[in-house]
Design a protein around this motif. Structure first.
Motif, PDB file in Angstrom:
ATOM      1  N   GLU A  37      43.337  50.186  51.361  1.00 23.18           N
ATOM      2  CA  GLU A  37      42.250  49.666  52.203  1.00 23.18           C
ATOM      3  C   GLU A  37      40.981  50.479  52.007  1.00 23.18           C
ATOM      4  N   ALA A  38      41.089  51.791  51.930  1.00 23.79           N
ATOM      5  CA  ALA A  38      39.918  52.645  51.766  1.00 23.79           C
ATOM      6  C   ALA A  38      39.272  52.444  50.400  1.00 23.79           C
ATOM      7  N   VAL A  39      40.080  52.267  49.364  1.00 24.80           N
ATOM      8  CA  VAL A  39      39.531  52.044  48.021  1.00 24.80           C
ATOM      9  C   VAL A  39      38.787  50.716  47.971  1.00 24.80           C
ATOM     10  N   VAL A  40      39.412  49.667  48.477  1.00 24.35           N
ATOM     11  CA  VAL A  40      38.776  48.340  48.448  1.00 24.35           C
ATOM     12  C   VAL A  40      37.483  48.337  49.258  1.00 24.35           C
ATOM     13  N   ALA A  41      37.465  49.059  50.372  1.00 22.91           N
ATOM     14  CA  ALA A  41      36.269  49.121  51.223  1.00 22.91           C
ATOM     15  C   ALA A  41      35.253  50.139  50.732  1.00 22.91           C
TER      16      ALA A  41
END
Length: 271
Positions: free
Chosen positions: A231-235
């Motif tokens: 989630e952090a990478v995609v965001a």
């Protein structure tokens, strides 16, 4: 150093990376998993195996092909080797051997056996594949994600799960191959816990456990960390990524490299 021992199982732990080497003895066989690291540590394991094996056949199981896990291979030249077909057919054999030689040369280490890549006698290519030796049954599950050649093994009737580089008590996921595959392997591990009465979990690094609640906790920690990291990478949330990195134990240039590799692999797969 012996970390854990009972009538059937002896788990050695290296001073390096808390890496485990496991010896399992039944009336039918002696099974050795991932002998490592240093020459004196491998000598201790070899002496122990030679002392207990008697007339039983010795099998040597490699959970995956990372160089630290295959480094003791030829110290046991008479053992029958078990590994995934992905390990047997690895395109990185020379790279892994070069890493062993670099490690030994860097630290002025000499070994009394040749450095070779494992030649697999029993190849694992599907989930649920079994090896039966007398009353001892080994059930194998392909476990990609950390590496593409990983295998999780269950030894029955002893209820032992050999997890390879998964389900450590301290080491968060290092994704060398695929985040998606790593997630699927964690889902598979959950099914293994449901289908087999696991009484002892042995990770590739860290402490064994006989506590089913702790086994579930480790599974949940790994799955949750992967989900939050994706989630952090995609965001593109740099603050969250920094926070996730700091959850690793033993922060170093090595954990920093692994964290950055995790991010790069997730970007390739999800973006």
């Amino acid at each position: 150093m012996i970390q854990y021992q009972n009538e059937h199982v002896t788990v050695f732990q290296s001073v390096l990376y808390q890496t485990t080497s496991t010896v399992i003895q039944t009336k039918d066989m002696v099974l050795l998993i991932d002998p490592n690291w240093l020459p004196n540590e491998i000598d201790e394991i070899k002496h122990f195996v030679d002392t207990i094996k008697g007339e039983r056949d010795t099998y040597l199981l490699f959970t995956h092909g990372d160089f630290d896990h295959i480094i003791g291979y030829q110290a046991f030249p008479d053992a029958k080797v078990i590994g995934s077909l992905a390990l047997a057919n690895s395109s990185e054999k020379e790279q892994k051997l070069a890493m062993i030689r670099e490690f030994d040369n860097k630290h002025y280490i000499s070994r009394n056996y040749p450095i070779e890549f494992p030649k697999v006698d029993v190849g694992i290519d599907k989930d649920g594949q079994q090896l039966c030796v007398g009353d001892t049954t080994l059930t194998f599950y392909l476990a990609p994600g950390h590496t593409e050649d990983g295998v999780i093994s269950v030894i029955e009737p002893l209820g032992i799960m050999i997890a390879g580089d998964y389900l450590s008590n301290f080491e968060l996921p290092f994704i060398y191959q695929s985040a998606k595959a790593y997630k699927q392997t964690m889902e598979k591990a959950e099914r293994i816990f449901a289908e087999h009465p696991i009484e002892l979990l042995v990770p590739g690094h860290g402490q064994v456990t006989t506590d089913s609640i702790e086994m579930k906790r480790r599974l949940d920690v790994a799955a949750d960390y992967l989900e939050r990291l994706c989630e952090a990478v995609v965001a593109n949330d740099e603050q969250a990524l920094d926070s996730l990195y700091n959850e690793h134990a033993y922060l170093s240039s090595f954990t920093k490299y692994c964290h950055e590799e995790n991010i790069n692999i997730i970007k390739r797969e999800y973006m």
